[in-house]
Design a protein around this motif. Sequence first.
Motif, PDB file in Angstrom:
ATOM      1  N   GLN A  73       2.333   1.732  -3.488  1.00  7.29           N
ATOM      2  CA  GLN A  73       1.306   2.139  -4.435  1.00  7.29           C
ATOM      3  C   GLN A  73       0.954   3.620  -4.274  1.00  7.29           C
ATOM      4  O   GLN A  73       0.700   4.325  -5.263  1.00  7.29           O
ATOM      5  N   ARG A  74       0.958   4.086  -3.052  1.00  6.33           N
ATOM      6  CA  ARG A  74       0.573   5.475  -2.792  1.00  6.33           C
ATOM      7  C   ARG A  74       1.699   6.454  -3.084  1.00  6.33           C
ATOM      8  O   ARG A  74       1.479   7.489  -3.734  1.00  6.33           O
ATOM      9  N   ARG A  96      -2.406  -3.262  -8.988  1.00  6.96           N
ATOM     10  CA  ARG A  96      -2.374  -3.806  -7.626  1.00  6.96           C
ATOM     11  C   ARG A  96      -3.264  -5.040  -7.584  1.00  6.96           C
ATOM     12  O   ARG A  96      -4.470  -4.948  -7.822  1.00  6.96           O
ATOM     13  N   GLU A 128       0.826  -1.205   0.000  1.00  2.87           N
ATOM     14  CA  GLU A 128       0.000   0.000   0.000  1.00  2.87           C
ATOM     15  C   GLU A 128       0.861   1.255   0.000  1.00  2.87           C
ATOM     16  O   GLU A 128       0.563   2.232  -0.710  1.00  2.87           O
ATOM     17  N   LYS A 129       1.948   1.234   0.781  1.00  5.41           N
ATOM     18  CA  LYS A 129       2.844   2.394   0.841  1.00  5.41           C
ATOM     19  C   LYS A 129       3.466   2.676  -0.529  1.00  5.41           C
ATOM     20  O   LYS A 129       3.511   3.820  -0.986  1.00  5.41           O
ATOM     21  N   HIS A 151      -1.796  -8.735  -0.820  1.00  5.54           N
ATOM     22  CA  HIS A 151      -1.789  -7.882  -1.998  1.00  5.54           C
ATOM     23  C   HIS A 151      -0.399  -7.914  -2.642  1.00  5.54           C
ATOM     24  O   HIS A 151       0.601  -8.190  -1.981  1.00  5.54           O
TER      25      HIS A 151
END
Length: 299
Positions: free
Chosen positions: A71-72, A91, A68-69, A101
């Motif tokens: 991707q952001r 993702r 998540e980190k 993920h």
Amino acid sequence: MRTAKMHADEPDFDESLVLRLIASQFPDWAGLPVEPVVPVGTSNAMYRLGEDLVVRLPRTAGTAGEVEKEQRWLPRLAPSLPAAIPVPLGRGGPALGYPWHWSVFRWLDGANPMAGQLAEPGLLATDLADFVIALHRIDPADGPPSFRSEPLAARDTSTRASIAELHEAVDTGAALAVWEAALRASAPTGPAVWIHADLQPGNLLLVNGRLSAVIDFGCMGLGDAAVDLIAAWYLLPAHARGVFRTALRADDAAWARGRGWALSTALGELRYYRDSNPAMAAIARHVIREVLTDDGSWP
């Protein structure tokens, strides 16, 4: 071909799983050939997908939290950096027995450097410094803490335990002297900055001897700028360290902390990977030797 395991809680990986995950979640890429990326990553299993893509699957639950980190933040950091970094194109989610993920990135060309076999170490030192300076200057607002955001003192117990456990492979007196000098160094002043926090050979790509890309941002976040000085001992020969330090304008305290970070990180890697990953263990031994024999008198 099933990927060899390096962690106790690691799931099974092979090309078949990747093909099925892609087919079920990214049908536009279904049917593209898949092959493992060599050298093998320690935190993520990576597979090249066709000519232009790479699939990156976390090996452990801890690493899975990095998806998540990345991707952001990677798309936000990329425009400000002088070398390419991975920018996510997709993702994926848990499926087909894979529990976490995962990501699809564009493939970045280049080869990992090998310490002691650099064609242009001085120029590479300048390239690395330019990248580090640009990264540290990015606005830290709302950034997450780095995986290595803690002060060095928080690593004291684990570092001393590694030195004691590795006493047959490490000059314990010299290691303790370097470590204690790092602990005595002044703490950083000012706010934390964006750091990569894992600038070692496996996370750098070169083309014609020059830095073309920096990869694996799983440890990225806000922290002490000195953490990124580990590249001096993980990769650069002695004379190029001076080029790197001068370009970064690292003062004595930051350099001592960076040397301590390099030592602590390499000790932990040798302790963890000495049986499961001979290549990583060899790199760690090299770094420890470089740290302990570096007296700062560069030619």
